[in-house]
Design a protein around this motif. Structure first.
Motif, mmCIF file in Angstrom:
data_model
loop_
_atom_site.group_PDB
_atom_site.id
_atom_site.type_symbol
_atom_site.label_atom_id
_atom_site.label_comp_id
_atom_site.label_asym_id
_atom_site.label_seq_id
_atom_site.Cartn_x
_atom_site.Cartn_y
_atom_site.Cartn_z
ATOM 1 N N GLU A 88 0.819 -1.215 0.000
ATOM 2 C CA GLU A 88 0.000 0.000 0.000
ATOM 3 C C GLU A 88 0.858 1.273 0.000
ATOM 4 O O GLU A 88 0.447 2.324 0.509
ATOM 5 C CB GLU A 88 -0.997 0.004 1.163
ATOM 6 N N LYS A 89 2.052 1.184 -0.603
ATOM 7 C CA LYS A 89 2.940 2.340 -0.673
ATOM 8 C C LYS A 89 2.307 3.423 -1.544
ATOM 9 O O LYS A 89 1.935 3.190 -2.677
ATOM 10 C CB LYS A 89 4.295 1.927 -1.250
ATOM 11 N N ASN A 90 2.206 4.624 -1.005
ATOM 12 C CA ASN A 90 1.589 5.770 -1.678
ATOM 13 C C ASN A 90 0.110 5.557 -1.984
ATOM 14 O O ASN A 90 -0.448 6.219 -2.858
ATOM 15 C CB ASN A 90 2.333 6.121 -2.976
ATOM 16 N N ALA A 91 -0.529 4.653 -1.254
ATOM 17 C CA ALA A 91 -1.963 4.435 -1.461
ATOM 18 C C ALA A 91 -2.815 5.394 -0.636
ATOM 19 O O ALA A 91 -4.019 5.490 -0.865
ATOM 20 C CB ALA A 91 -2.334 2.993 -1.104
ATOM 21 N N GLU A 92 -2.208 6.103 0.301
ATOM 22 C CA GLU A 92 -2.990 6.928 1.217
ATOM 23 C C GLU A 92 -3.594 8.152 0.519
ATOM 24 O O GLU A 92 -3.046 8.664 -0.462
ATOM 25 C CB GLU A 92 -2.140 7.388 2.399
ATOM 26 N N GLY A 108 -1.168 9.672 10.612
ATOM 27 C CA GLY A 108 -1.012 10.477 9.409
ATOM 28 C C GLY A 108 -1.992 10.083 8.325
ATOM 29 O O GLY A 108 -3.066 9.537 8.588
ATOM 30 N N SER A 109 -1.621 10.338 7.083
ATOM 31 C CA SER A 109 -2.564 10.214 5.974
ATOM 32 C C SER A 109 -2.954 8.778 5.655
ATOM 33 O O SER A 109 -3.905 8.554 4.915
ATOM 34 C CB SER A 109 -1.966 10.868 4.712
ATOM 35 N N LYS A 110 -2.257 7.789 6.220
ATOM 36 C CA LYS A 110 -2.636 6.396 5.991
ATOM 37 C C LYS A 110 -3.882 6.001 6.775
ATOM 38 O O LYS A 110 -4.568 5.045 6.417
ATOM 39 C CB LYS A 110 -1.476 5.470 6.363
#
Length: 483
Positions: free
Chosen positions: A121-125, A159-161
């Protein structure tokens, strides 16, 4: 054209104007929030509760109200019988994470920052600067809760996750999308805190219990609520309560020698004897849970003031021993999860709101996940965030077809690999559907006469193909590494 989320490749000028646009919208939303919260005279009809249930990899043909004949889903069918059934509703993408990103942002997949599943989920947030679906409800004074599979970042991280960052008061569910492949994880995330589970704990029942607790608590407090239930059923491992599984093994004993296997990032993911029975058991369990929610709404005396929607994040999968061909999970539509044919992106969509939505109706209104956010904005009398590509289908829900706006076309793209290169694209314009696999010629189908995409009309309709390819070009905003 709206400038997409923060993972695109923007010029400094684009970044400046996007930041200014977002800042102005946030200021407007803050004024609306103050006004809404000060309007104590708002009636219940002005603030209906909303429950959105999102199944995972549920095919267009996996509900009996859409033609499934090997098992029945009587409680989910109630949403159709007592509400509205959509026959031309589409997911945001053909796999989990990007489809959920479209749902939350209201951007179609040519603008959305996420267009394929990404490792870990890298950069999925979600972009924290962007106003997303639950934040509209917060601005209207609603309690907000999410229960299940987030798919847009690890939920135990800050954070954004985290769903809590993006307008949800509560989150209870899986730690990550990968771990959501099993129903027997070692932990559950409760409002950002990872809590150990006893070995062998079936998490789906805990999640549904928590969702019902959220509904009851807010109903008893006379607080309007948005309850988002992104269940993992029926994705991946064919895990179900033992009694239901044994029941369906007796119905389909011929599959007892079949073993379903799947993995969940090192978490316990038991093999399943007779995954055919497992799938039917999963679906019966989900249907029972939907029935319990309907019963609860009546018990709490909020049934008439609650809009329930039910859909799926993409088409049927072929994993964990699931056999979508046996079940005709696509309803004869071509394709499955991970492609842009109808079986990969057309999904069930049901909406029930007693007294507002006329019972037992069917609509062929062309709609997709990016339309949910503007629909809720209109329902809540909130401004539509600047990034949104969708159109409200609230007039369709209320039976006001004359005032219903129509899409010129719908567009999808699905990307693969670390560079998120385009794999497939699709456009739907009226009855026409264009499909293109990377490196291959565009295919063209008339869904009115060929709903199963069997006859490619591209050679006989070159001008229409050219028009569809132009739509593909204008709807696509490149991401880093794309052409």
């Amino acid at each position: 054209m709206s400038i997409p989320g923060s993972y695109g490749k923007f010029s400094q000028t684009q970044k400046f104007f996007r930041s200014a646009e977002v800042a102005m919208f946030k200021l407007l939303l803050s004024f609306v929030t103050v006004f809404m919260l000060s309007e104590s005279a708002l009636s219940a009809a002005d603030q209906p509760n909303v429950i959105y249930i999102l199944a995972d990899d549920l095919g267009y043909g996996d509900l009996s109200c859409y033609g499934q004949d090997k098992f029945t889903t009587p409680n989910i069918d109630r949403l159709a019988n007592e509400g509205l059934k959509f026959t031309a509703h589409y997911s945001g993408n053909t796999v989990c994470s990007p489809s959920r990103a479209v749902l939350m942002t209201g951007q179609h997949s040519g603008h959305c920052y996420l267009r394929g599943n990404v490792s870990g989920e890298k950069n999925a947030e979600l972009d924290p600067e962007m106003t997303v679906l639950p934040e509209l409800f917060k601005a209207s004074g609603y309690a907000t809760g999410a229960f299940g599979k987030w798919g847009l970042g690890h939920t135990n991280e800050s954070g954004s996750k985290s769903p809590i960052t993006h307008g949800f008061d509560e989150f209870y569910g899986w730690k990550s999308q990968t771990i959501a492949h099993t129903y027997y994880p070692t932990s559950v995330v409760d409002n950002g805190r990872e809590v150990p589970l006893e070995p062998g704990t079936f998490i789906h029942d805990l999640i549904m219990d928590r969702a019902r607790t959220f509904i009851s608590k807010n109903a008893n407090n006379d607080t309007p609520f948005f309850c988002y239930i992104p269940t993992a059923v029926p994705h991946a491992a064919m895990h179900a309560p033992k009694d239901l599984h044994e029941k369906w093994r007796k119905v389909f004993p011929q599959f007892d020698d079949k073993i379903g296997k799947y993995g969940a990032g090192g978490e316990p993911c038991p093999d399943v004897q007779n995954p055919i029975a497992g799938f039917a058991a999963m679906m019966e369990n989900l249907d029972n849970e939907v029935g319990s929610i309907l019963d609860l709404l009546e018990e709490l005396n909020i049934d008439d003031n609650t809009l329930i929607m039910f859909s799926s994040d993409n088409g049927a999968h072929k994993e964990g021993g699931h056999d979508p061909a046996f079940w005709n999970s696509t309803g004869n539509l071509r394709g499955y999860k991970r492609d842009m044919h109808e079986g990969g992106i057309r999904t069930p969509m049901l909406a029930r709101w007693p007294g507002v939505i006329t019972a037992g109706k069917t609509t062929d209104h062309l709609s997709s996940f990016q339309d949910v956010l503007p629909t809720m904005a209109e329902l809540l009398k909130q401004p539509i965030p600047p990034q949104v590509d969708g159109l409200s289908f609230l007039p369709t829900l209320k039976g006001n077809q004359k005032s219903q706006q129509q899409h010129d076309y719908l567009y999808w793209e699905f990307c693969k690999g670390t560079q998120q290169k385009i794999d497939t694209q699709a456009v739907r314009m009226g009855d026409w559907k264009a499909f293109r696999k990377a490196g291959q010629q565009t295919e063209l189908f008339n869904l009115a006469t060929d709903p199963y995409e069997k006859k490619n009309l591209a050679q006989s309709q070159p001008e229409l193909v050219s028009q569809m390819e132009q739509y593909m070009s204008e709807a696509h905003e490149p991401l880093p590494g794309q052409n």
